[in-house]
Design a protein around this motif. Structure first.
Motif, PDB file in Angstrom:
ATOM      1  N   ARG A   3       0.810  -1.211   0.000  1.00  0.00           N
ATOM      2  CA  ARG A   3       0.000   0.000   0.000  1.00  0.00           C
ATOM      3  C   ARG A   3       0.852   1.274   0.000  1.00  0.00           C
ATOM      4  O   ARG A   3       0.579   2.228  -0.732  1.00  0.00           O
ATOM      5  CB  ARG A   3      -0.895  -0.035   1.242  1.00  0.00           C
ATOM      6  CG  ARG A   3      -1.871   1.111   1.336  1.00  0.00           C
ATOM      7  CD  ARG A   3      -2.588   1.066   2.682  1.00  0.00           C
ATOM      8  NE  ARG A   3      -3.386   2.257   2.841  1.00  0.00           N
ATOM      9  CZ  ARG A   3      -4.698   2.308   2.595  1.00  0.00           C
ATOM     10  NH1 ARG A   3      -5.337   1.245   2.225  1.00  0.00           N
ATOM     11  NH2 ARG A   3      -5.361   3.443   2.739  1.00  0.00           N
ATOM     12  N   ILE A 140      -9.109  -7.774  -5.183  1.00  0.00           N
ATOM     13  CA  ILE A 140      -9.995  -6.628  -5.468  1.00  0.00           C
ATOM     14  C   ILE A 140     -11.389  -7.198  -5.676  1.00  0.00           C
ATOM     15  O   ILE A 140     -11.705  -7.777  -6.718  1.00  0.00           O
ATOM     16  CB  ILE A 140      -9.513  -5.853  -6.707  1.00  0.00           C
ATOM     17  CG1 ILE A 140      -8.025  -5.468  -6.554  1.00  0.00           C
ATOM     18  CG2 ILE A 140     -10.382  -4.604  -6.901  1.00  0.00           C
ATOM     19  CD1 ILE A 140      -7.462  -4.672  -7.726  1.00  0.00           C
ATOM     20  N   MET A 181      -9.058  -4.538  -1.834  1.00  0.00           N
ATOM     21  CA  MET A 181      -9.675  -3.360  -2.443  1.00  0.00           C
ATOM     22  C   MET A 181     -11.078  -3.795  -2.886  1.00  0.00           C
ATOM     23  O   MET A 181     -11.406  -4.975  -2.862  1.00  0.00           O
ATOM     24  CB  MET A 181      -8.900  -2.893  -3.681  1.00  0.00           C
ATOM     25  CG  MET A 181      -7.463  -2.504  -3.454  1.00  0.00           C
ATOM     26  SD  MET A 181      -6.749  -1.742  -4.961  1.00  0.00           S
ATOM     27  CE  MET A 181      -5.033  -1.562  -4.446  1.00  0.00           C
ATOM     28  N   HIS A 202     -10.180   1.781   2.680  1.00  0.00           N
ATOM     29  CA  HIS A 202      -9.870   0.883   1.570  1.00  0.00           C
ATOM     30  C   HIS A 202      -9.723   1.615   0.239  1.00  0.00           C
ATOM     31  O   HIS A 202     -10.371   2.628  -0.007  1.00  0.00           O
ATOM     32  CB  HIS A 202     -10.967  -0.182   1.426  1.00  0.00           C
ATOM     33  CG  HIS A 202     -10.862  -1.267   2.451  1.00  0.00           C
ATOM     34  ND1 HIS A 202     -11.203  -1.075   3.768  1.00  0.00           N
ATOM     35  CD2 HIS A 202     -10.437  -2.554   2.356  1.00  0.00           C
ATOM     36  CE1 HIS A 202     -10.993  -2.206   4.443  1.00  0.00           C
ATOM     37  NE2 HIS A 202     -10.531  -3.118   3.621  1.00  0.00           N
ATOM     38  N   PHE A 203      -8.855   1.045  -0.588  1.00  0.00           N
ATOM     39  CA  PHE A 203      -8.797   1.485  -1.980  1.00  0.00           C
ATOM     40  C   PHE A 203     -10.009   0.952  -2.742  1.00  0.00           C
ATOM     41  O   PHE A 203     -10.454  -0.177  -2.517  1.00  0.00           O
ATOM     42  CB  PHE A 203      -7.524   0.955  -2.653  1.00  0.00           C
ATOM     43  CG  PHE A 203      -6.426   1.974  -2.735  1.00  0.00           C
ATOM     44  CD1 PHE A 203      -6.268   2.763  -3.866  1.00  0.00           C
ATOM     45  CD2 PHE A 203      -5.550   2.147  -1.672  1.00  0.00           C
ATOM     46  CE1 PHE A 203      -5.261   3.709  -3.940  1.00  0.00           C
ATOM     47  CE2 PHE A 203      -4.535   3.092  -1.734  1.00  0.00           C
ATOM     48  CZ  PHE A 203      -4.388   3.878  -2.876  1.00  0.00           C
TER      49      PHE A 203
END
Lengths: 267, 267
Positions: A3, A140, A181, A202-203
């Motif tokens: 990250r 993701i 993510m 979070h992304f």
């Protein structure tokens, strides 16, 4: 890529642009078809022209798989050609029972060396967790997708909240903001502020800008967090910006427009 | 393969057995490792030994993908080797926005020639419909899966019913019992009678018998319909029944036991 390195790269480039290499042999400029591997020739030119403007490339496996073994060769050449300091996404939307998900994780993290893979959450915890067990790699997970069909199940109400909220909050608890993510469609900007409240750290990988009609401005205003927290993907709007001999220049101009706009939102 | 031919094949063979070729290079007999393509050598021996006892082979793509391009070659050789009168399933659990799902459908139906592919429903209608547009081909949509993680989202209550019921009923309305099947885990036998009531005509692909502990008897009693309506899959329990030079004989014995039991339930 962890990250910290991703956030640093975004800060340096003033860009949270992800370019989607959804390379369709029907759509690439005709002069490339004489190459031994036209799909890779196209991708190589796009990467050369845009690699200082984006922080990520996303390869949607469907476009490669449909070419059979040749397609996987193009995919492998492409991912190997992407510079090491750029975050790579296998947009493969995989997921299976635990034993089997481990093989998918190995496929994308080890066999092809991607930093991340998109994961379908329907099968639950043991289908997602295997993707979280690889240091420096990311799952993701599909949250609220950009397509019309997101209304069918994701936007079903469960008591007071939507299924996609339950999916994202529950899935987030299996890992951390360092290895998970979520996919949040740019066409869903009305919901993004609430999703950001639910998951402040979070992304989000945001497809749907460009050809699908989502607004970069809106998604950025609602989605950016203290560590940026967004990767905004454009595929067709960048890679098919032109269709002549100078298609890569056109792609660069399209990517540059996104990067410049993003630099205004990053403060 | 259309529904009529599949039902006829099941009646002729008195078998609704699907054998899962989840072929793991770590688990196949060591003497095969000297072959140029050990995974195909294993599959070929299993197919030769069992092809008169089953009506379907299911290839879980994860086990092949993790071997890289070599793995796709093994997959292609395997699907080409399966006799034409046997129903083939690409257990790939794919699904994406419409444009992209079409490429997945082409991958498995055209590039590799499978009869069917398993599909993840989370992205909704436009992610599923492209798989329904190929005559004689099937989408096998995840309904209630066999794994522990099925509790996380599939078994969420939405008002009076479960999410998996909503998913299956809604998805069924996009196609018909002639081009849509559902995955229903054998470990979920308590729910199968209700699912059968909800969908009296559809075929269910039932994994989870054998290594995962589901009961063939129970699933058959609750799931069979007037056109059979079941494909029951065994993977590890058949293909890894033995591990010596005579592994294929052991696989045949295991398949034969399933077929004999099935013949009792088919009346």
């Amino acid at each position: 890529m962890n990250r910290q390195d991703l956030v640093q790269l975004i800060r340096e480039r003033k860009s949270y642009l992800c370019i989607g290499l959804d390379t369709d042999i029907q759509k690439i400029p005709k002069h490339l078809l004489s190459h031994a591997d036209p799909i890779f020739a196209f991708n190589k030119a796009i990467i050369d022209a845009t690699k200082d403007l984006c922080v990520s490339y996303k390869i949607n496996t469907a476009f490669y798989e449909c070419q059979g073994i040749r397609g996987w060769e193009s995919l492998q050449r492409t991912v190997e050609y992407i510079p090491d300091d750029i975050f790579t996404i296998a947009d493969a939307k995989r997921g299976d029972i635990g034993n089997t998900s481990t093989y998918y994780a190995k496929t994308f993290f080890e066999t092809y060396g991607f930093d991340s893979v998109t994961v379908a959450p329907y099968m639950g915890r043991d289908s997602v967790e295997p993707f979280l067990a690889f240091p420096g790699k990311w799952a993701i997970v599909l949250g609220l997708t950009s397509n019309e069909g997101s209304k069918d199940f994701q936007q079903t109400k469960i008591g007071e909240r939507f299924l996609y909220e339950q999916v994202m909050q529950t899935t987030a608890s299996w890992g951390s903001a360092d290895n998970t993510m979520f996919v949040v469609g740019a066409t869903q900007s009305a919901a993004v502020a609430d999703i950001r409240k639910l998951l402040p750290d979070h992304f989000f990988l945001v497809p749907g800008v460009g050809a699908q009609g989502g607004s970069l401005k809106e998604i950025s205003e609602k989605g950016l967090n203290k560590d940026v927290g967004l990767l905004v993907n454009a595929s067709r709007a960048v890679i098919y910006a032109g269709n002549g001999e100078d298609f890569a220049d056109d792609a660069r101009k399209a990517a540059q427009a996104y990067q410049r706009e993003m630099s205004q939102y990053l403060v």
